[in-house]
Design an enzyme around this catalytic site. Structure first.
Site, mmCIF file in Angstrom:
data_model
loop_
_atom_site.group_PDB
_atom_site.id
_atom_site.type_symbol
_atom_site.label_atom_id
_atom_site.label_comp_id
_atom_site.label_asym_id
_atom_site.label_seq_id
_atom_site.Cartn_x
_atom_site.Cartn_y
_atom_site.Cartn_z
ATOM 1 N N ARG A 169 -3.542 12.357 5.733
ATOM 2 C CA ARG A 169 -4.824 12.416 6.461
ATOM 3 C C ARG A 169 -4.587 12.210 7.952
ATOM 4 N NH1 ARG A 169 -10.312 8.985 4.968
ATOM 5 N NH2 ARG A 169 -9.085 7.136 5.539
ATOM 6 N N ASP A 454 -12.028 -0.965 6.552
ATOM 7 C CA ASP A 454 -11.286 -0.077 7.438
ATOM 8 C C ASP A 454 -12.243 0.406 8.520
ATOM 9 O OD1 ASP A 454 -12.830 1.911 6.330
ATOM 10 O OD2 ASP A 454 -11.163 3.122 5.613
HETATM 11 C C1 LIG Z 1 -13.286 4.237 3.608
HETATM 12 C C2 LIG Z 1 -11.895 4.766 3.550
HETATM 13 O O1 LIG Z 1 -11.476 5.535 4.350
HETATM 14 S S1 LIG Z 1 -10.937 4.154 2.306
HETATM 15 C C3 LIG Z 1 -9.308 4.687 2.731
HETATM 16 C C4 LIG Z 1 -8.737 3.902 3.829
HETATM 17 N N1 LIG Z 1 -8.462 2.541 3.450
HETATM 18 C C5 LIG Z 1 -7.319 2.230 2.822
HETATM 19 O O2 LIG Z 1 -6.521 3.100 2.610
HETATM 20 C C6 LIG Z 1 -7.070 0.804 2.428
HETATM 21 C C7 LIG Z 1 -5.873 0.723 1.505
HETATM 22 N N2 LIG Z 1 -5.602 -0.633 1.075
HETATM 23 C C8 LIG Z 1 -4.920 -1.500 1.834
HETATM 24 O O3 LIG Z 1 -4.559 -1.197 2.958
HETATM 25 C C9 LIG Z 1 -4.610 -2.838 1.234
HETATM 26 O O4 LIG Z 1 -4.849 -2.829 -0.136
HETATM 27 C C10 LIG Z 1 -5.412 -4.019 1.835
HETATM 28 C C11 LIG Z 1 -5.098 -4.140 3.313
HETATM 29 C C12 LIG Z 1 -6.897 -3.822 1.657
HETATM 30 C C13 LIG Z 1 -4.971 -5.287 1.120
HETATM 31 O O5 LIG Z 1 -3.577 -5.341 1.236
HETATM 32 P P1 LIG Z 1 -2.770 -6.674 0.933
HETATM 33 O O6 LIG Z 1 -3.486 -7.819 1.587
HETATM 34 O O7 LIG Z 1 -1.351 -6.429 1.267
HETATM 35 O O8 LIG Z 1 -2.955 -6.823 -0.631
HETATM 36 P P2 LIG Z 1 -2.045 -7.636 -1.637
HETATM 37 O O9 LIG Z 1 -1.405 -8.814 -0.972
HETATM 38 O O10 LIG Z 1 -2.843 -7.890 -2.853
HETATM 39 O O11 LIG Z 1 -0.926 -6.566 -1.978
HETATM 40 C C14 LIG Z 1 -0.064 -6.734 -3.083
HETATM 41 C C15 LIG Z 1 1.022 -5.675 -2.988
HETATM 42 O O12 LIG Z 1 0.398 -4.392 -3.131
HETATM 43 C C16 LIG Z 1 0.740 -3.592 -2.019
HETATM 44 N N3 LIG Z 1 -0.420 -2.778 -1.665
HETATM 45 C C17 LIG Z 1 -1.693 -3.180 -1.434
HETATM 46 N N4 LIG Z 1 -2.473 -2.127 -1.172
HETATM 47 C C18 LIG Z 1 -1.666 -1.040 -1.211
HETATM 48 C C19 LIG Z 1 -1.914 0.338 -1.011
HETATM 49 N N5 LIG Z 1 -3.137 0.790 -0.723
HETATM 50 N N6 LIG Z 1 -0.884 1.173 -1.117
HETATM 51 C C20 LIG Z 1 0.368 0.716 -1.422
HETATM 52 N N7 LIG Z 1 0.646 -0.588 -1.629
HETATM 53 C C21 LIG Z 1 -0.363 -1.446 -1.527
HETATM 54 C C22 LIG Z 1 1.064 -4.533 -0.903
HETATM 55 O O13 LIG Z 1 1.914 -3.890 0.037
HETATM 56 C C23 LIG Z 1 1.734 -5.655 -1.657
HETATM 57 O O14 LIG Z 1 3.062 -5.266 -1.903
HETATM 58 P P3 LIG Z 1 4.262 -6.333 -2.096
HETATM 59 O O15 LIG Z 1 3.941 -7.083 -3.344
HETATM 60 O O16 LIG Z 1 5.477 -5.490 -2.209
HETATM 61 O O17 LIG Z 1 4.259 -7.218 -0.885
HETATM 62 O O1 LIG Z 2 -12.985 7.993 4.133
HETATM 63 C C1 LIG Z 2 -13.671 7.629 3.212
HETATM 64 C C2 LIG Z 2 -14.897 6.926 3.342
HETATM 65 O O2 LIG Z 2 -15.423 6.465 2.323
HETATM 66 O O3 LIG Z 2 -15.351 6.801 4.487
#
Ligand SMILES: CC(=O)SCCNC(=O)CCNC(=O)[C@H](O)C(C)(C)COP(=O)(O)OP(=O)(O)OC[C@H]1O[C@@H](n2cnc3c(N)ncnc32)[C@H](O)[C@@H]1OP(=O)(O)O
Ligand SMILES: O=CC(=O)O
Length: 541
Positions: A169, A454
């Site tokens: 993206r 986000d």
């Molecule tokens: C409205 C929109 O646009 S939605 C799309 C955009 N938003 C996103 O993509 C958010 C994606 N999610 C994230 O960034 C994360 O889940 C967060 C920031 C919300 C929380 O992350 P953390 O605080 O690291 O969560 P947590 O501590 O529970 O993570 C546990 C493990 O999962 C991993 N993890 C968490 N989320 C993700 C993810 N989305 N992708 C890959 N790995 C992940 C962490 O890196 C961590 O790995 P580790 O055990 O090797 O250290």
């Molecule tokens: O990018 C996704 C959204 O829900 O906003």
């Protein structure tokens, strides 16, 4: 006459990054310069059209399907290109930024697709922009395995066949990349930088891996913007000698104006389209933004009280599924913001229940897959879609001909019972300050109060404060929302944060700056189109 040679791009105001020459090679920069020369003028015109359309909404407080494209909507004969094998089954998609750890974790997560995010889950520091690209190259060349020096944990990719397919993206059309400028000093649009670098370095490599250059297109506001993307794809494919139709794009329907042009957007991109996604958070932001001064009938209640079962949200998702399946495209569901915790069973339980209910609803409604924000949610969403899809890769054969959404259904916002509350105002301020503070540190996605936040979710918060003040909303406690009330709540929140984290951490962070920025984008009469625009001026790196 042959086209003039592309003007060289300059890298400005940026400390050199390790291995940056692998991403910002001469040939890659020449490609970006050509994209910029050909397409930025049209991008500029389309941004101006956005402003005209918003002015029209401010005048009329309404929207309708476009009369000039009625023939496209009425024509049953056209379909989008068939999905490539790697995008046939998209039942679970994980999203997240492209730092090294997330890249490995997302690819290994068991999801069918990883949305590798240079947009709302990523703060556009130069380092994030460049190293994000490097991480993806390293993933495809299997050079990404590493040990986290802080924790000692090692990260390694699983065997190829188990890795998620990447759908990248890029940034939206509105954001420029200030670190890359042309000979006149004009910045290159971030969308072209992100797309261009990824496509240039990986298109052929991905084809060799049996996949392809796949994209999610964010914040599209009209079919003319989709047409611009299509032209970018055609040019880019010709430039690299990759067959036309290799690129696949899934368009996020996450603006209220795009919801009235779903058919036309698919039509413009039909040789490159692979689906639409219901980007619910930006969609809510777009509704508030566009109807922010349209009066009490358009005032939304607290962000967290607007669910996907609200009639106008349901109209939007039903229309999306219907439109996609009529045209042979995948319909992909959105993000439930509940984040599990590996440390708190109760938080986990709530997240799993909420996400399951959301994904069950989407699967039952005909979506072909959906998003999760965290690896622990992959099995939950997988179960919801497995139950409905079974062995089929998707349910595009469910045409949903029963769906009949009228123009007015998409903006029937006044149909909600809930009203804004004082707790909702406090939450909007808290989320706004805490999110902006993290963003200024280079983090685009964070968990706040066990919800994924986000740029999109923070946009809703600050826009609601703006709208409630503008509409003179009286909250459940009898207080009227005013700029003074918002300032008081923000001051209290700042004091609470200082008490919570201590003086040292408070001073080391960007808390005062985040507080001031939130108040600017929530209170300024001249509403900023995106909070990331003024925030980017203050982003270091
Ligand atoms: C409205 C929109 O646009 S939605 C799309 C955009 N938003 C996103 O993509 C958010 C994606 N999610 C994230 O960034 C994360 O889940 C967060 C920031 C919300 C929380 O992350 P953390 O605080 O690291 O969560 P947590 O501590 O529970 O993570 C546990 C493990 O999962 C991993 N993890 C968490 N989320 C993700 C993810 N989305 N992708 C890959 N790995 C992940 C962490 O890196 C961590 O790995 P580790 O055990 O090797 O250290
Ligand atoms: O990018 C996704 C959204 O829900 O906003």
């Amino acid at each position: 006459m042959s086209a003039p040679a592309p003007s060289p791009l300059a890298i400005v105001d940026a400390e050199p990054l390790p291995r940056q020459e692998e991403v910002l090679s001469e040939t890659a920069l020449a490609f970006l310069a050509e994209l910029h020369r050909r397409f930025t003028p049209r991008r500029d015109e389309l941004l101006a059209r956005r402003a005209e359309r918003r002015a029209e909404i401010a005048r009329t407080s309404t929207l309708d399907f476009l009369p000039e494209t009625a023939a496209i909507r009425a024509d049953d004969s056209w379909k989008v290109a068939p999905a490539p094998p790697a995008l046939e089954d998209r039942r679970v998609e994980i999203t997240g930024p492209t730092d090294r750890k997330m890249t490995v974790n997302a690819l290994n997560s068991g999801a069918k697709v990883w949305l590798a995010d240079f947009e709302d889950a990523s703060a556009p520091t130069w380092e994030n922009v460049v190293t994000g690209q490097l991480n993806l190259i390293d993933a495809y060349t299997r050079g990404i395995d590493f040990t986290d020096e802080r924790t000692g944990k090692t990260y390694a990719l699983r065997p190829d066949e188990e890795l998620a397919t990447v759908v990248m993206r890029p940034r939206g059309w509105h954001l420029d990349e200030r670190h890359l400028t042309d000979a006149g000093g004009a910045p290159v649009p971030g969308a072209l930088v992100d797309f261009g670098l990824y496509f240039f370095h990986n298109a052929k490599r991905l084809l060799d891996l049996g996949k392809g250059p796949y994209f999610y297109l964010p914040k599209t506001e009209s079919h003319l913007e989709a047409r611009l993307w299509n032209d970018v794809f055609v040019f880019a494919q010709d430039y690299l000698g990759v067959p036309r139709g290799t690129v696949r794009a899934t368009v996020l329907i996450e603006t209220i104006t795009a919801a009235y042009e779903m058919e036309e957007i698919l039509y413009e991109l039909r040789d490159h389209a692979s689906g639409l996604n219901a980007g619910r958070w930006d969609y809510l932001f777009s509704i508030v933004k566009n109807f922010r001064d349209a009066g009490p009938g358009f005032v939304l209640p607290d962000r967290n009280a607007v669910t996907m079962t609200a009639p106008f949200m349901r109209a939007y998702t039903e229309l999306l599924v219907r439109t996609c399946h009529r045209r042979g495209a995948h319909a992909i569901g959105g993000m439930a913001a509940f984040i599990p915790s590996r440390r708190d069973e109760e938080v986990n339980k709530v997240a799993f229940e909420k996400v399951k209910a959301d994904k069950d609803r989407e699967a039952n409604d005909g979506f072909d897959g959906s998003w999760v924000a965290h690896p622990d949610l992959v099995p939950i969403a997988m179960e919801s879609f497995d139950r409905v899809l079974g062995d089929r890769p998707n349910q595009k054969d469910r045409l949903r001909e029963d769906v009949d959404v009228k123009a007015e259904d998409l903006i029937a916002i006044g149909s909600l019972d809930a009203r804004p509350t004082y707790a909702g105002l406090v939450n909007a301020v808290q989320v706004g300050i805490r999110y902006i503070e993290a963003w200024l540190r280079g983090l685009g996605a964070v968990a706040i109060f066990n919800l994924m936040e986000d740029a999109a979710t923070a946009e809703i918060s600050r826009s609601q404060i703006w709208q409630w003040i503008n509409a003179g909303v009286v909250l459940d406690n009898g207080e009227r929302v005013t700029a003074e009330l918002a300032r008081k709540v923000a001051a209290e929140e700042l004091a609470d944060i200082r008490a919570e984290i201590g003086d040292e951490a408070f001073t080391a962070g960007n808390w005062q700056q985040a507080h001031d920025l939130l108040l600017k984008v929530a209170l300024d009469e001249d509403y900023a189109d995106f909070l990331t625009l003024p925030a980017y001026q203050q982003l270091k790196g």
